[in-house]
Design an enzyme around this catalytic site. Structure first.
Site, PDB file in Angstrom:
ATOM      1  N   TYR A  95      -9.859   5.530  -9.441  1.00  0.00           N
ATOM      2  CA  TYR A  95     -10.907   4.506  -9.442  1.00  0.00           C
ATOM      3  C   TYR A  95     -11.637   4.362 -10.778  1.00  0.00           C
ATOM      4  CZ  TYR A  95     -10.187   3.259  -4.620  1.00  0.00           C
ATOM      5  OH  TYR A  95      -9.623   2.775  -3.455  1.00  0.00           O
ATOM      6  N   GLU A 137     -11.156   5.991   2.430  1.00  0.00           N
ATOM      7  CA  GLU A 137      -9.806   6.528   2.230  1.00  0.00           C
ATOM      8  C   GLU A 137      -9.766   8.040   2.402  1.00  0.00           C
ATOM      9  OE1 GLU A 137      -8.757   4.863  -1.556  1.00  0.00           O
ATOM     10  OE2 GLU A 137      -8.919   2.820  -0.762  1.00  0.00           O
ATOM     11  N   TYR A 190       2.884   0.528   9.845  1.00  0.00           N
ATOM     12  CA  TYR A 190       3.983   0.597   8.883  1.00  0.00           C
ATOM     13  C   TYR A 190       4.009   1.965   8.211  1.00  0.00           C
ATOM     14  CZ  TYR A 190       0.121  -0.312   5.615  1.00  0.00           C
ATOM     15  OH  TYR A 190      -1.066  -0.246   4.924  1.00  0.00           O
ATOM     16  N   GLN A 207       6.411  -0.987   1.711  1.00  0.00           N
ATOM     17  CA  GLN A 207       5.963  -0.796   3.085  1.00  0.00           C
ATOM     18  C   GLN A 207       6.907  -1.513   4.049  1.00  0.00           C
ATOM     19  OE1 GLN A 207       3.610  -1.817   0.545  1.00  0.00           O
ATOM     20  NE2 GLN A 207       3.453   0.411   0.358  1.00  0.00           N
ATOM     21  N   GLY A 268      11.859 -14.484  11.545  1.00  0.00           N
ATOM     22  CA  GLY A 268      12.638 -13.659  10.631  1.00  0.00           C
ATOM     23  C   GLY A 268      12.396 -12.183  10.822  1.00  0.00           C
ATOM     24  N   VAL A 269      12.207 -11.481   9.698  1.00  0.00           N
ATOM     25  CA  VAL A 269      11.991 -10.036   9.753  1.00  0.00           C
ATOM     26  C   VAL A 269      10.605  -9.702  10.300  1.00  0.00           C
ATOM     27  CG1 VAL A 269      11.021  -9.712   7.432  1.00  0.00           C
ATOM     28  CG2 VAL A 269      12.476  -7.921   8.436  1.00  0.00           C
ATOM     29  N   GLY A 270       9.762 -10.716  10.511  1.00  0.00           N
ATOM     30  CA  GLY A 270       8.466 -10.501  11.151  1.00  0.00           C
ATOM     31  C   GLY A 270       8.575  -9.997  12.575  1.00  0.00           C
ATOM     32  N   PHE A 389       3.104  -9.870   5.103  1.00  0.00           N
ATOM     33  CA  PHE A 389       3.887  -8.927   4.324  1.00  0.00           C
ATOM     34  C   PHE A 389       3.627  -9.195   2.848  1.00  0.00           C
ATOM     35  CE2 PHE A 389       7.342  -8.517   7.818  1.00  0.00           C
ATOM     36  CZ  PHE A 389       6.515  -7.666   8.515  1.00  0.00           C
ATOM     37  N   GLY A 390       3.194  -8.169   2.111  1.00  0.00           N
ATOM     38  CA  GLY A 390       2.896  -8.338   0.698  1.00  0.00           C
ATOM     39  C   GLY A 390       1.417  -8.134   0.446  1.00  0.00           C
ATOM     40  N   PRO A 391       0.946  -8.415  -0.777  1.00  0.00           N
ATOM     41  CA  PRO A 391      -0.471  -8.268  -1.091  1.00  0.00           C
ATOM     42  C   PRO A 391      -1.321  -9.082  -0.129  1.00  0.00           C
ATOM     43  CG  PRO A 391       0.787  -8.683  -3.090  1.00  0.00           C
ATOM     44  CD  PRO A 391       1.722  -8.899  -1.929  1.00  0.00           C
TER      45      PRO A 391
END
Length: 399
Positions: A95, A137, A190, A207, A268-270, A389-391
């Site tokens: 950080y 975290e 995930y 992920q 799809g892959v979802g 999926f992704g950022p």
């Protein structure tokens, strides 16, 4: 706590951040990776090249600035990002590095407009924001390690089985090398996978949703061949090979406390987290009514259909498959599907009770479209859950 002057200054910078946010975050990443290339072992290099990560970070910085006097408003987003950070191995010592280069980038881009007062205010604000992430975290790391069967950071697993599910998707059954029992996870979560690809300078972390229900002696992921890491998994790794994974993470999870009907919508892959949710709900809440809707190009691209059909033998489960480009074999066979796209009329005919819990997963454009359609049915916003999926871009920025 921040003083009123600092809060006022931070809020006053929101318009300029909205205007220059992505330029700032682009400069931030360029400078940070130039001086700390070791961080490329953690950050997704593909997202850096596509510039999606800088957009996500810009959104987060703007949201933090706008809510600096009420950070509680963004705690759900902080937790969502915190799951990802814990999964990939972001640590407290990272950080100060991020803070240093974020401030440098703000000064570089804004120039003389970044007055000493503004820079001092942002230094204070970043410290408060970083502390919020570090605290959340820390709890997540402890929970992951201290749960039954849990572990810290990454652990070696063996690919026990590879199984092709469709033209693009292959399932990987992963078992721990030490043969110890696996910790439970929540349907929809995930794992992060860390691989070292030959001729690649840095490690790669990605992920993948867990695509089977909890309680097995393996974790299963079902991966679409679409990128550097997924292609390596498909072509470069075989049964018996070892990979490292982190403990399950994520807040896109099934709510077992709810008794509402469950509507699962994917493309799809979802389908991967939806399979886990479907099987888990049938097992834990056998009376709960489930509607499972999945869109694919055609049967050749429709992964895990047989598992959905098996679950649909349960009286509480109904399914609807949508093929946008069915093959001649699809049309001639006994497959049951709707040809075309998921639209408002299609959903109206299927969903009799709109007071349901909705879970949506697929591409950003698919999620945006489905979110709009489901909202137009009159569904409550808090009942609509989705996984990008992704950022983590905002829904409005996802198309």
């Amino acid at each position: 706590m921040l003083d009123n002057k600092t809060i006022e200054i931070i809020k006053s910078t929101v318009p300029v951040l909205q205007q220059h946010g992505e330029t700032i975050t682009g400069r931030f990443y360029d400078r940070m990776f130039q001086d700390h290339p070791e961080l490329l072992n953690i950050f997704n290099q593909t997202n850096q090249k596509k510039k999606t990560q800088r957009t996500a970070l810009a959104n987060a910085v703007i949201a933090a600035a706008a809510n600096i006097d009420q950070l509680g408003n963004i705690i759900p987003v902080v937790k969502q990002i915190g799951h990802k950070h814990r999964s990939i191995g972001i640590k407290p010592e990272h950080y100060p590095i991020v803070g240093k280069y974020l401030l440098i980038a703000i000064k570089d881009v804004l120039g003389d407009a970044a007055t000493p007062d503004i820079m001092q205010a942002w230094e204070k604000a970043y410290g408060v924001i970083a502390d919020a992430f570090i605290g959340i975290e820390k709890d997540m790391y402890e929970q992951a390690e201290e749960q039954a069967g849990g572990w810290k950071e990454y652990k070696p697993f063996v690919i026990a089985k590879k199984e092709r599910e469709s033209k693009e998707i292959t399932s990987f059954y992963l078992k721990p090398e030490d043969s110890k029992p696996l910790p439970e996870f929540q349907a929809g979560q995930y794992i992060s996978i860390k691989v070292r690809i030959p001729d690649s300078e840095y490690t790669h972390i990605r992920q993948y949703s867990l695509s089977d229900m909890p309680g097995k002696d393996y974790y299963r992921i079902s991966v679409k061949k679409d990128g550097v890491v997924s292609s390596y998994l498909h072509d470069g790794l075989q049964e018996g090979d070892s990979i490292e994974i982190s403990a399950p993470a994520g807040d896109f999870v099934l709510d077992h406390a709810s008794q509402k009907d469950l509507v699962l919508i994917s493309a799809g892959v979802g389908i991967t987290p939806m399979i886990s949710m479907l099987k888990t709900s049938v097992s834990k809440q056998p009376e709960r009514q489930i509607l499972f809707i999945h869109a694919a190009k055609n049967s050749e691209y429709h992964a895990l259909r047989h598992e959905v059909e098996e679950a649909a033998k349960h009286s509480a489960v109904k399914t609807a498959f949508v093929y946008r480009e069915p093959t001649e074999e699809d049309r001639a066979g006994d497959l049951h599907f709707h040809e075309g796209q998921i639209d408002q009329q299609f959903l109206k005919e299927l969903i009799a009770n709109t007071d349901a819990d909705y879970y949506i997963c697929g591409s950003p454009s698919f999620i945006t479209a489905m979110h709009k359609l489901v909202s137009e049915l009159g569904s409550a916003p808090e009942s609509i859950h989705y996984e990008l999926f992704g950022p983590q871009l905002s829904l409005a920025q996802s198309v």
